[in-house]
Design a protein around this motif. Structure first.
Motif, PDB file in Angstrom:
ATOM      1  N   ASP A 117      -3.471  11.073   2.777  1.00  0.00           N
ATOM      2  CA  ASP A 117      -1.496  10.714   2.325  1.00  0.00           C
ATOM      3  C   ASP A 117      -0.867  11.981   2.901  1.00  0.00           C
ATOM      4  O   ASP A 117      -0.926  12.981   2.906  1.00  0.00           O
ATOM      5  CB  ASP A 117      -1.074  10.343   1.383  1.00  0.00           C
ATOM      6  CG  ASP A 117       0.353   9.503   0.905  1.00  0.00           C
ATOM      7  OD1 ASP A 117       1.067  11.108   1.175  1.00  0.00           O
ATOM      8  OD2 ASP A 117       0.186   8.270   0.291  1.00  0.00           O
TER       9      ASP A 117
ATOM     10  N   LEU B 293      -0.471   9.457  -7.785  1.00  0.00           N
ATOM     11  CA  LEU B 293      -0.157  10.270  -6.791  1.00  0.00           C
ATOM     12  C   LEU B 293       1.089  10.908  -6.847  1.00  0.00           C
ATOM     13  O   LEU B 293       0.497  12.361  -6.540  1.00  0.00           O
ATOM     14  CB  LEU B 293       0.443   9.485  -5.125  1.00  0.00           C
ATOM     15  CG  LEU B 293       0.891  10.701  -3.949  1.00  0.00           C
ATOM     16  CD1 LEU B 293      -0.244  11.563  -3.297  1.00  0.00           C
ATOM     17  CD2 LEU B 293       1.374   9.724  -3.155  1.00  0.00           C
TER      18      LEU B 293
ATOM     19  N   THR C  11      -2.991   6.373  -2.019  1.00  0.00           N
ATOM     20  CA  THR C  11      -2.027   5.340  -1.270  1.00  0.00           C
ATOM     21  C   THR C  11      -1.771   3.969  -1.452  1.00  0.00           C
ATOM     22  O   THR C  11      -1.280   3.434  -0.731  1.00  0.00           O
ATOM     23  CB  THR C  11      -2.265   5.652   0.455  1.00  0.00           C
ATOM     24  OG1 THR C  11      -3.662   5.288   0.388  1.00  0.00           O
ATOM     25  CG2 THR C  11      -3.087   7.456   0.732  1.00  0.00           C
TER      26      THR C  11
ATOM     27  N   ARG D  39       1.842   3.146  -2.114  1.00  0.00           N
ATOM     28  CA  ARG D  39       2.845   3.159  -0.704  1.00  0.00           C
ATOM     29  C   ARG D  39       1.684   1.854   0.056  1.00  0.00           C
ATOM     30  O   ARG D  39       3.132   1.305   0.837  1.00  0.00           O
ATOM     31  CB  ARG D  39       2.226   4.207  -0.045  1.00  0.00           C
ATOM     32  CG  ARG D  39       2.851   5.806  -0.857  1.00  0.00           C
ATOM     33  CD  ARG D  39       2.392   7.159   0.243  1.00  0.00           C
ATOM     34  NE  ARG D  39       2.073   7.889  -0.358  1.00  0.00           N
ATOM     35  CZ  ARG D  39       4.185   8.610   0.351  1.00  0.00           C
ATOM     36  NH1 ARG D  39       4.232   7.995   1.008  1.00  0.00           N
ATOM     37  NH2 ARG D  39       4.127   9.584  -0.526  1.00  0.00           N
TER      38      ARG D  39
END
Length: 556
Positions: A377, A346, A305, A308
């Protein structure tokens, strides 16, 4: 005597003709004889050679299926016969063998011996022909199927379909399962190394509430038998499971039970050994069908993550802080490269679970485990990636009884209801904690049960402010005589909603409309002896008063 002399005369004439007549004419006469014999016999014969082609270099998979099918008939006759194939005759000679890849003894029909089988009320037979090649040590093997000629068109295709299906099922069940792990060299012939998988965990011994077990086994069975359904609806034949719960809740044991239940291989994928997304795809391609791909502690394996979070920081901070965060991210990337850490993104993991590369094989299950579901996530948790979410936690009453049966061989004990009362009051333990206590005291069932109840009472005590173990033991021993008189087998006293393994913790996001199942915990009041219930309540009240008074004396 006269007939015998005439027969010898005929044989002599045939020998003379064989030496005089040309070979082409002899071949023609032999073909005419076989054609005449086929017209007169009521049976049809079909050869299944071991190798295909003129030179015999390609293995005939139907030959292998026939051999597996005859093995399954031998094993079925030792227990019960099949529904579609009734009793089979094995009066002929059999050859026994066992390979290094399996613990099961295999059977092979001896050369030039036959085995009779029945299908749809008709009798068929298999004959194993083994011929020695002239001037060679090699052998030419084949199976010959004999079936009624007038039923061959209606019988041959269904029988071969039944034979193939049963042979594949027998091969899946009888072969030795393997446990694979990636070795960090997926660019070579194989990025996996394996050992025999012999974990003893099964759904019969698993410490889960029965309703959750039934839901899991039903879902696994529907998946394994859903080949035609998945192909018909245009979905990849795979399924994802997310197992989450505290350490010791039985996540690894559940994975082993799933593998033993389906007879699948297990691929334990270590993401920190994977260099990039390309290697991750290569590892996926090298996995076999009918396998379980496991990524344990998905929230701790990689910082999936980070990208993000970096975007969120960039939208809410100044340019200076953005420049600082980029420098930190670059430094973290340099450290990962120096340490050889995983550089899987990811996006690569999402394509691994639900992208085009995930369709490279059939009948695969992908399992993620984590101790904290909120740290995963959200993109990994949606439908099509993790289809079934299973929460595993502390032992419920029925799960505790299963552990007591596994470790101590107990089907009933007077202290079962005392343990149930502690569970309802918050004295819950994980299966690993209960199992360790039972294992340590497995020589004395009564001592083991007392230790478990004391541990549960200590857990309750932690919730009310402390207390000494000696005082708890004294309180327990003072009530020991009354506890022995409690009923221990009353199913009405089980509180289904307690414990992480109970059915309300089954959460599924199946796209077939199964929805989110989150049943509210509802306790069923015990309908047994009311005096026993009052005694347990007095026990807990005395426990709390004792611990509070002890805390007051210590100035807590």
């Amino acid at each position: 005597m006269e007939m015998l002399s005439q027969l010898w005369s005929l044989l002599g004439l045939l020998t003379v003709l064989q030496n005089v007549l040309p070979s082409q004419l002899l071949s023609l006469l032999h073909s005419l004889y076989e054609s005449l014999q086929d017209m007169l016999t009521p049976y049809s014969y079909f050869d299944v050679p071991e190798f295909n082609g003129y030179c015999g270099v390609h293995l005939n998979h139907l030959y292998r299926h026939v051999n597996l099918y005859l093995n399954s008939l031998v094993n079925a006759n030792t227990s019960a016969s099949s529904a579609t194939s009734s009793s089979s005759s094995f009066n002929s000679r059999l050859t026994l063998s066992r390979s290094n890849s399996s613990n099961r003894i295999s059977f092979t029909v001896a050369p030039n011996h036959s085995v009779h089988d029945s299908f749809r009320g008709l009798t068929l037979s298999w004959t194993h022909h083994v011929d020695t090649v002239q001037d060679s040590l090699e052998e030419k093997r084949s199976f010959v199927l004999k079936l009624p000629k007038r039923h061959r068109h209606a019988l041959l295709q269904p029988y071969l379909h039944h034979l193939t299906a049963r042979a594949e099922e027998f091969e899946r069940v009888s072969r030795e399962r393997r446990l694979f792990t990636n070795n960090g060299h997926a660019s070579y012939d194989s990025g996996w190394v394996s050992v025999p998988f012999r974990h003893p965990s099964t759904f019969e011994t698993l410490a889960l509430e029965p309703q959750l077990k039934n839901q899991l086994t039903g879902d696994l069975t529907a998946f394994a038998e859903g080949k035609e359904f998945y192909h018909r609806v245009g979905r990849a034949w795979k399924r994802g499971y997310l197992l989450y719960g505290p350490p010791g809740s039985g996540k690894s044991s559940l994975i082993a039970a799933m593998a033993n239940y389906l007879c699948y291989d297990v691929y334990d994928l270590e993401l920190t050994k994977v260099s990039d997304n390309s290697e991750l795809r290569a590892l996926l391609i090298q996995t076999t069908n009918r396998s379980i791909v496991v990524i344990e502690d998905i929230d701790c394996s990689l910082d999936l993550t980070a990208d993000r979070q970096q975007k969120m920081i960039s939208n809410s901070t100044s340019k200076a802080r953005l420049r600082s965060s980029r420098m930190q991210a670059q430094q973290k990337q340099d450290n990962d490269e120096q340490n050889g850490g995983g550089r899987v993104t990811l996006s690569g993991l999402l394509n691994f679970t639900d992208g085009l590369w995930s369709c490279c094989g059939d009948e695969r299950i992908i399992v993620f485990t984590t101790n904290h579901r909120d740290n995963v996530d959200p993109a990994l948790l949606r439908c099509g990636r993790m289809d079934v979410h299973v929460s595993l936690g502390t032992c419920g009453p029925l799960a505790f009884r299963q552990l007591a049966k596994n470790y101590l061989g107990l089907d009933a004990h007077p202290l079962f209801e005392a343990a149930d009362g502690c569970v309802r009051s918050g004295g819950v333990l994980t299966p690993a904690q209960v199992g360790e206590i039972l294992l340590r005291n497995r020589g004395n069932a009564d001592v083991a049960m007392k230790e478990v109840v004391l541990a549960m009472q200590a857990r309750i005590n932690l919730g009310v402010g402390g207390g000494s173990r000696d005082q708890l033991a004294e309180l327990y021993s003072s009530c020991d005589d009354q506890t022995v008189r409690m009923r221990s087998s009353s199913p009405e006293s089980v509180l289904v909603g307690v414990g992480g393994g109970s059915p309300e913790n089954w959460v599924t996001s199946s796209p077939r409309g199964m929805g989110r199942k989150k049943k509210a915990a509802a306790g069923a009041e015990a309908e047994g002896d009311q005096s026993s219930q009052r005694m347990k309540m007095k026990l807990l009240v005395r426990l709390r008063s004792l611990t509070k008074s002890d805390s007051g004396r210590r100035g807590v």
